[in-house]
Design a protein around this motif. Structure first.
Motif, short mmCIF file in Angstrom:
data_model
loop_
_atom_site.label_atom_id
_atom_site.label_comp_id
_atom_site.label_asym_id
_atom_site.label_seq_id
_atom_site.Cartn_x
_atom_site.Cartn_y
_atom_site.Cartn_z
N ASN A 210 0.77 -1.17 -0.04
CA ASN A 210 0.02 0.10 -0.02
C ASN A 210 1.14 1.22 -0.17
O ASN A 210 0.67 2.05 0.81
CB ASN A 210 -0.90 -0.04 1.22
N ASP A 211 1.92 1.18 -1.18
CA ASP A 211 2.73 2.35 -0.99
C ASP A 211 2.90 2.72 -2.60
O ASP A 211 2.20 2.16 -3.21
CB ASP A 211 4.02 2.15 -0.29
N VAL A 212 4.16 3.35 -2.93
CA VAL A 212 4.35 3.55 -4.29
C VAL A 212 5.11 2.69 -4.96
O VAL A 212 5.37 2.86 -6.37
CB VAL A 212 5.13 5.07 -4.42
N HIS A 213 5.32 1.49 -4.61
CA HIS A 213 6.44 0.66 -4.93
C HIS A 213 5.65 -0.80 -5.80
O HIS A 213 5.90 -0.92 -6.83
CB HIS A 213 7.31 -0.02 -4.05
N TYR A 214 4.72 -1.37 -5.28
CA TYR A 214 3.81 -2.50 -5.57
C TYR A 214 2.46 -2.40 -5.14
O TYR A 214 2.08 -1.76 -4.22
CB TYR A 214 4.67 -3.67 -4.99
N MET A 215 1.50 -3.08 -6.09
CA MET A 215 0.31 -3.05 -5.90
C MET A 215 0.05 -4.62 -6.45
O MET A 215 -0.01 -4.91 -7.34
CB MET A 215 -0.29 -2.20 -6.76
N GLY A 216 -0.65 -5.18 -5.42
CA GLY A 216 -1.19 -6.62 -5.72
C GLY A 216 0.10 -7.50 -6.07
O GLY A 216 -0.05 -8.56 -6.68
N GLY A 217 1.19 -7.25 -5.73
CA GLY A 217 2.45 -8.05 -6.03
C GLY A 217 3.02 -7.57 -7.17
O GLY A 217 4.15 -8.29 -7.61
N SER A 218 2.48 -6.77 -8.04
CA SER A 218 2.98 -5.76 -9.20
C SER A 218 3.85 -4.85 -9.23
O SER A 218 3.43 -3.99 -8.42
CB SER A 218 1.93 -5.80 -10.18
N VAL A 219 4.69 -4.73 -9.99
CA VAL A 219 5.42 -3.43 -9.90
C VAL A 219 4.71 -2.35 -10.37
O VAL A 219 4.10 -2.30 -11.32
CB VAL A 219 6.82 -3.56 -10.84
N LEU A 220 4.78 -1.24 -9.50
CA LEU A 220 3.93 0.14 -10.03
C LEU A 220 4.82 0.80 -10.94
O LEU A 220 5.70 1.59 -10.41
CB LEU A 220 3.69 0.80 -8.80
N GLU B 76 -0.81 -16.66 -3.71
CA GLU B 76 -0.81 -17.43 -2.32
C GLU B 76 -0.02 -16.54 -1.41
O GLU B 76 0.44 -16.96 -0.50
CB GLU B 76 0.05 -18.80 -2.58
N GLY B 77 0.10 -15.29 -1.63
CA GLY B 77 0.72 -14.27 -0.67
C GLY B 77 1.79 -13.61 -1.38
O GLY B 77 2.51 -13.70 -2.47
N ARG B 78 2.06 -12.37 -0.85
CA ARG B 78 2.83 -11.29 -1.34
C ARG B 78 4.32 -11.51 -0.84
O ARG B 78 5.21 -11.05 -1.49
CB ARG B 78 2.30 -9.86 -0.55
N ASP B 79 4.73 -12.65 -0.12
CA ASP B 79 5.65 -12.83 -0.02
C ASP B 79 6.53 -14.03 -0.73
O ASP B 79 7.47 -14.44 -0.40
CB ASP B 79 5.91 -13.31 1.74
N LYS B 80 5.30 -14.57 -1.83
CA LYS B 80 5.92 -15.39 -2.68
C LYS B 80 5.97 -15.08 -4.13
O LYS B 80 5.35 -14.14 -4.49
CB LYS B 80 4.97 -16.67 -2.51
N ALA B 81 6.76 -15.90 -5.03
CA ALA B 81 6.55 -15.44 -6.35
C ALA B 81 6.58 -17.10 -6.79
O ALA B 81 7.40 -17.85 -7.17
CB ALA B 81 7.96 -14.89 -6.91
#
Length: 675
Positions: A154-164, A460-465
């Motif tokens: 919830n910042d300027v870097h990632y949204m839903g695990g995607s690069v903003l 399955e989580g923002r900590d995973k790829a």
């Protein structure tokens, strides 16, 4: 806007340096009431330079607080403005430790009661929460505006695990230009140039670090209050706007903070709610915060704890536009969050969202959007400018797969975060799912209400790829951004699905899209039913202290459009040009002339996700004609990609007069591990 001069207290102002335990001194400006009695202190602590960049905004509020019996303090972060030391990463451990030291120094002053509050918007709102989580004993209350509890999602870097792409790039480029600005010799002294050059030698573009952490790892956990809400002991007033990207944080803070907490969400953009910038209406925000400070720092029962835990603005249906001076709507109050007045209502893609049509025998619908889908997304950070908000979404809807409801038979209000559950089949290892919720009028005009994004690798989580096994079928579920909105009778709901959203979201390498099973997919809406005893929520009219008196010389503002979309038809290329309109040229009462100019460009070619390219060019000039001081900063920042890497290029040039005193170019190749 009422300008107040008749305060209960006369005030004084003093610029000084606050000592830190390691011997570094931070530059501070303190407004205090004229009184023999000690008073509580309020701290706003950020890197944006109190002697120039935030000075106009500072003068609207800090003297106002001082006039009401508080020592109101504005401090530059280490390595910025006229503070000593070297700049670091945003919200790093040194910045937060320094903030704790400043809180404790303020509490120890003979003019302070020993009680301190922190306030701030954006960066200052972020570190207010983060310092509160370190629990310095004197810090009793916080007002955090347009801030986040989750630095990754919830910042300027990632949204839903995607690069903003739109703000991962733009904000890193902005901060490169900001951090390279010199101290002002009128405030720092004759040693300004040595300090400037020492800082420049320590500069490292933020983008290198941010792109090196593409999943939610320990780097992002640092400073994310959501890791341990119980660490925050101070009373928190959390404030946001429905047109600010951080609004979801307000709901989470109200839900999870264990102590005294209240939430307030209005129709606003990324601004303080008293400034009167679109969209309004503005409120008497300073008066509202004074009630918070008096309650928690002076022990006066102001009634703030009798207010609903969450006060929200519900906007009425409105036609699409890129700016609204004011939105029609009303305030509502909920006793808690989640609210007992909100019920999740399911709408199936093959039933309520077919508009009366009979679904096809084949339940699978292919979603493979053109790469330029998203050009009408609007600005990630609306600031109240004329082209900030999304225009009519009909072109975006045409590039998406849409599911419409039948015309609504009655008005329907939603408050909170809609959720989608989609049964997907993906032909490639990677993919992006973008969901937009729109309201469509009888004339076909489509107004964007809210949206959400999921990188399928983060399902399955923002900590995973986790790569998708091509051809397999899975269900995914995720929330859209929170909103307060009332749909009008006769209008339709539209759920629009796309596989790309440039330039908000950096495209996946394959660009293959995915298919959705409409018989096993749904939208859930947080429908709010007003209680019979709906509380009255009202605010005073906005007021501020007298303005600083900054002059904007005529003829110095850029003449180019704020947002321009260019299509190169033969090449199949789309280019978005953005002038962020941070300020142009302004002249301060002390003679400082400050000029800044920026242009962001985002380019992509139809059918080629690897053609994505971003660029940001900045120029900053600070000069004092009466002293011959003339410093300039120029930056160029770019990001391109391959299937396996991001390629970043940053160039920084600094001049003292006609002499180039610093020049450096950085280039990094960063593996695409998840983004």
């Amino acid at each position: 806007m009422r300008i107040r001069t008749d305060f209960p207290y006369e005030t004084t102002r003093e610029d000084l340096r606050i000592p830190l335990p390691d011997g570094t001194h931070l530059y501070a400006r303190i407004w205090r009431p004229v009184t023999e009695e000690p008073v509580p202190a309020l701290l706003e602590y950020l890197p944006y330079r109190l002697s120039d960049w935030t000075a106009p905004r500072d003068w609207q509020r800090h003297p106002w607080y001082a006039g009401h019996g508080y020592a109101s303090v504005r401090v530059d972060v280490r390595g910025h403005g006229n503070s000593e030391g070297l700049p670091g990463d945003e919200y790093d451990a040194t910045e937060l430790a320094d903030g704790v030291a400043v809180v404790e120094w303020l509490a120890a002053q003979p003019w302070c009661t020993g009680k301190v509050g922190m306030l701030g918007i954006s960066w200052g709102g972020f570190n207010s929460l983060q310092i509160a989580a370190l629990a310095p004993e004197p810090l009793k209350a916080v007002v955090t505006v347009c801030s986040t509890d989750d630095r990754y999602d919830n910042d300027v870097h990632y949204m839903g695990g995607s690069v903003l792409a739109v703000d991962m790039h733009a904000w890193a480029a902005t901060m490169l230009a900001f951090v390279a600005r010199p101290p002002d010799p009128a405030h720092f002294g004759e040693d300004w140039k040595r300090q400037w050059l020492t800082r420049l030698d320590a500069v490292e573009p933020f983008i290198h670090t941010w792109l090196a952490h593409q999943t939610r790892d320990a780097y992002w956990e640092h400073g994310s209050v959501c890791e341990d809400y119980s660490a925050v002991e101070a009373a928190v007033l959390a404030v946001g706007g429905w047109h600010d990207p951080y609004r979801d944080t307000v709901l989470r803070l109200v839900q999870h903070l264990p102590g005294e907490v209240r939430g307030l969400i209005g129709p606003w953009s990324h601004q303080y709610p008293d400034r009167g910038l679109p969209p309004g209406p503005a409120i008497g925000f300073l008066q509202e915060t004074l009630r918070w400070w008096d309650q928690h720092l002076k022990g006066i029962d102001t009634g703030v704890l009798d207010e609903p835990k969450l006060r929200s603005w519900i906007s009425e249906a409105h036609p699409p536009a890129t700016v609204y001076e004011e939105l029609a709507g009303s305030w509502v109050g909920d006793p808690s969050w989640p609210s007992p007045h909100v019920t999740m209502t399911r709408l199936a893609l093959d039933a309520e969202l077919t508009g009366g049509r009979v679904p096809s025998d084949d339940p699978w619908v292919r979603v493979r959007s053109p790469q330029h889908t998203g050009l009408d997304a609007g600005r990630f950070f609306p600031f109240g400018n004329d082209a900030d908000l999304p225009p009519d979404q009909r072109e975006e809807d045409g590039r998406s797969v849409c599911f419409d409801s039948a015309p609504l038979g009655h008005a329907q209000a939603i408050l909170g975060r809609p959720r989608v559950t989609l049964r997907l089949r993906c032909p490639a290892p990677h993919g992006r799912v973008i969901v937009r919720l729109c309201e469509v009028g009888p004339d076909g005009a489509s107004t964007l209400i809210t949206r959400g994004v999921l990188n399928l690798a983060a399902r399955e989580g923002r900590d995973k790829a986790l790569a998708w096994q091509p051809g397999t079928i899975e269900k995914v579920s995720f929330e859209l951004n929170a909103i307060g909105h009332r749909f009008a009778p006769g209008n339709r709901l539209r759920l629009a699905l796309s596989s790309s959203y440039w330039p908000w979201i950096w495209p996946d390498a394959e660009g293959m899209g995915w298919s959705v099973d409409v018989t096993a997919s749904r939208l859930e809406l947080p429908v709010r039913t007003p209680p019979s005893d709906e509380p009255v929520v009202a605010f005073d009219a906005p007021e501020q202290s007298a303005p600083l008196g900054v002059v904007f010389p005529s003829g110095t503002a850029t003449a180019r459009p704020e947002r321009t979309v260019v299509r190169y038809v033969a090449r199949g290329t789309w280019r978005l040009e953005v002038d962020p309109r941070y300020g142009g040229t302004r002249v301060y009462p002390d003679g400082l002339e400050f000029t800044e100019d920026a242009l962001e460009t985002y380019e992509i070619q139809e059918g080629d996700p690897l053609s994505a390219r971003t660029r940001s060019d900045w120029s900053v000039r600070l000069r004092r004609p009466d002293s011959a001081w003339d410093a300039r900063v120029r930056t160029r920042s770019e990001i391109t990609c391959t299937a396996t890497e991001f390629i970043t290029t940053d160039e920084l040039t600094c001049q003292d007069g006609d002499e180039t005193v610093f020049h450096r170019t950085w280039q990094k190749r960063i593996p695409r591990t998840a983004g």
